[in-house]
Write an enzyme that holds these catalytic residues in place. Structure first.
Site, mmCIF file in Angstrom:
data_model
loop_
_atom_site.group_PDB
_atom_site.id
_atom_site.type_symbol
_atom_site.label_atom_id
_atom_site.label_comp_id
_atom_site.label_asym_id
_atom_site.label_seq_id
_atom_site.Cartn_x
_atom_site.Cartn_y
_atom_site.Cartn_z
ATOM 1 N N PHE A 199 0.675 -1.313 -0.042
ATOM 2 C CA PHE A 199 -0.174 0.078 0.002
ATOM 3 C C PHE A 199 0.741 1.209 -0.016
ATOM 4 O O PHE A 199 0.302 2.297 0.057
ATOM 5 C CB PHE A 199 -0.840 0.083 1.281
ATOM 6 C CG PHE A 199 -0.375 -0.187 2.633
ATOM 7 C CD1 PHE A 199 0.377 1.090 3.260
ATOM 8 C CD2 PHE A 199 -0.230 -1.410 3.243
ATOM 9 C CE1 PHE A 199 0.866 0.667 4.499
ATOM 10 C CE2 PHE A 199 0.359 -1.525 4.303
ATOM 11 C CZ PHE A 199 0.858 -0.751 5.147
ATOM 12 N N ARG A 251 -2.669 7.036 20.919
ATOM 13 C CA ARG A 251 -3.009 5.814 20.248
ATOM 14 C C ARG A 251 -4.442 5.185 20.669
ATOM 15 O O ARG A 251 -5.307 4.800 19.826
ATOM 16 C CB ARG A 251 -2.193 4.689 20.256
ATOM 17 C CG ARG A 251 -0.886 5.140 19.371
ATOM 18 C CD ARG A 251 0.208 4.285 19.272
ATOM 19 N NE ARG A 251 0.028 3.092 18.437
ATOM 20 C CZ ARG A 251 -0.349 2.949 17.066
ATOM 21 N NH1 ARG A 251 0.367 3.965 16.380
ATOM 22 N NH2 ARG A 251 -0.145 1.684 16.180
ATOM 23 N N THR A 257 -6.302 1.395 13.326
ATOM 24 C CA THR A 257 -5.626 1.745 12.189
ATOM 25 C C THR A 257 -7.036 1.707 11.101
ATOM 26 O O THR A 257 -7.504 2.448 10.418
ATOM 27 C CB THR A 257 -4.506 1.048 11.611
ATOM 28 O OG1 THR A 257 -3.654 1.134 12.510
ATOM 29 C CG2 THR A 257 -4.139 1.588 10.226
ATOM 30 N N ARG A 310 -10.859 8.073 15.049
ATOM 31 C CA ARG A 310 -11.091 7.097 13.635
ATOM 32 C C ARG A 310 -12.571 6.842 13.700
ATOM 33 O O ARG A 310 -12.985 6.799 12.457
ATOM 34 C CB ARG A 310 -9.928 6.301 13.616
ATOM 35 C CG ARG A 310 -8.743 6.684 13.268
ATOM 36 C CD ARG A 310 -7.677 5.686 13.135
ATOM 37 N NE ARG A 310 -6.309 6.301 12.595
ATOM 38 C CZ ARG A 310 -5.296 5.558 12.990
ATOM 39 N NH1 ARG A 310 -5.033 4.714 13.777
ATOM 40 N NH2 ARG A 310 -4.002 6.234 12.374
ATOM 41 N N ASN A 345 -7.675 7.433 6.881
ATOM 42 C CA ASN A 345 -7.971 7.104 8.238
ATOM 43 C C ASN A 345 -7.724 8.557 9.240
ATOM 44 O O ASN A 345 -7.687 8.100 10.505
ATOM 45 C CB ASN A 345 -7.363 5.871 9.086
ATOM 46 C CG ASN A 345 -5.927 5.817 9.107
ATOM 47 O OD1 ASN A 345 -5.457 6.951 8.455
ATOM 48 N ND2 ASN A 345 -5.089 5.099 9.281
ATOM 49 N N HIS A 386 -2.805 10.435 12.112
ATOM 50 C CA HIS A 386 -1.636 9.621 12.400
ATOM 51 C C HIS A 386 -1.211 9.787 13.896
ATOM 52 O O HIS A 386 -1.316 11.074 14.109
ATOM 53 C CB HIS A 386 -0.551 10.130 11.491
ATOM 54 C CG HIS A 386 0.755 9.415 11.881
ATOM 55 N ND1 HIS A 386 0.856 8.094 11.397
ATOM 56 C CD2 HIS A 386 1.817 9.744 12.531
ATOM 57 C CE1 HIS A 386 2.329 8.025 11.980
ATOM 58 N NE2 HIS A 386 2.653 9.111 12.660
ATOM 59 N N GLU A 446 9.579 11.983 13.878
ATOM 60 C CA GLU A 446 8.410 12.523 13.096
ATOM 61 C C GLU A 446 8.304 13.946 13.524
ATOM 62 O O GLU A 446 7.995 14.601 12.557
ATOM 63 C CB GLU A 446 7.194 11.741 13.368
ATOM 64 C CG GLU A 446 7.306 10.170 12.605
ATOM 65 C CD GLU A 446 6.283 9.477 13.224
ATOM 66 O OE1 GLU A 446 6.042 8.133 12.687
ATOM 67 O OE2 GLU A 446 5.113 9.830 13.996
HETATM 68 P P1 CMP Z 1 -0.627 5.637 9.788
HETATM 69 O O1 CMP Z 1 -0.613 5.397 11.484
HETATM 70 O O2 CMP Z 1 -0.563 6.776 9.385
HETATM 71 O O3 CMP Z 1 0.730 4.599 9.505
HETATM 72 C C1 CMP Z 1 0.834 4.029 8.244
HETATM 73 C C2 CMP Z 1 -0.285 4.240 7.565
HETATM 74 O O4 CMP Z 1 -0.271 3.103 6.562
HETATM 75 C C3 CMP Z 1 -1.482 3.626 8.395
HETATM 76 O O5 CMP Z 1 -1.946 4.959 9.023
HETATM 77 C C4 CMP Z 1 -2.566 3.712 7.242
HETATM 78 O O6 CMP Z 1 -3.362 4.873 6.831
HETATM 79 C C5 CMP Z 1 -1.857 3.275 6.061
HETATM 80 N N1 CMP Z 1 -2.264 1.632 5.942
HETATM 81 C C6 CMP Z 1 -2.047 0.709 6.698
HETATM 82 N N2 CMP Z 1 -2.580 -0.306 6.064
HETATM 83 C C7 CMP Z 1 -2.967 -0.120 4.789
HETATM 84 C C8 CMP Z 1 -3.665 -0.925 3.728
HETATM 85 N N3 CMP Z 1 -3.961 -2.137 3.975
HETATM 86 N N4 CMP Z 1 -4.104 -0.123 2.761
HETATM 87 C C9 CMP Z 1 -3.917 1.156 2.687
HETATM 88 N N5 CMP Z 1 -3.249 2.093 3.697
HETATM 89 C C10 CMP Z 1 -2.733 1.420 4.785
#
Ligand code: CMP
Length: 138
Positions: free
Chosen positions: A58, A86, A92, A103, A113, A116, A127
């Site tokens: 992804f 978190r 997530t 979320r 989503n 972050h 970060e």
């Molecule tokens: P974040 O916490 O910003 O860190 C990594 C990001 O990857 C996560 O949030 C999601 O938005 C993204 N992510 C994780 N899994 C997937 C997936 N299966 N498809 C698309 N995006 C993903």
């Protein structure tokens, strides 16, 4: 244990007009905003920020989405900041996020989503440093 974490309000939530609502939830949960900026990442910058995920299927979708519109980046302060934030943002995948989480309220999918949150004290520092120099981060 550090008392700081890093967050971004992602392009979907900015586009949806939810910056204010999300900041309000962050404040109501006891986090203090110690640095904040509204900005837009280039594809290259998004790629660098999410470099740890560069082997994931992804990665392309993620970096295109994250550079597709403005975001709000912020450093937040609270005791036990990383873990507590978190909890506040939820899983997530918003389909698995608990009631009352950011979320659950504002995210549409695992890719889009809304927010972050750093996953460790070490990454919170990395970060935060990615977005803010010393002057911007009192
Ligand atoms: P974040 O916490 O910003 O860190 C990594 C990001 O990857 C996560 O949030 C999601 O938005 C993204 N992510 C994780 N899994 C997937 C997936 N299966 N498809 C698309 N995006 C993903």
């Amino acid at each position: 244990m550090s008392n700081r974490t890093f967050t971004m309000i992602k392009p979907d939530a900015v586009r949806g007009g939810n910056i204010g609502n999300i900041l309000q939830m962050i404040n109501a949960a006891g986090f203090k905003i110690v640095a904040m900026k509204y900005t837009k990442l280039s594809l290259e910058q998004a790629g660098k920020f999410y470099e740890v995920h560069n082997a994931r299927p992804f990665y392309g979708e993620l970096t295109e989405f994250m550079s597709g519109g403005p975001i709000v980046a912020a450093i937040l302060e609270k005791e036990n900041a990383v873990a507590d934030f978190r909890k506040l943002i939820g899983a997530t995948n918003p389909a698995q996020a608990e009631e009352g989480t950011i979320r659950k309220k504002y995210a549409a999918s695992v890719g889009e989503n809304a927010v972050h949150g750093s996953d460790s004290d070490e990454n919170a520092k990395i970060e935060g440093d990615f977005f803010f120099n010393g002057l911007e981060r009192p």
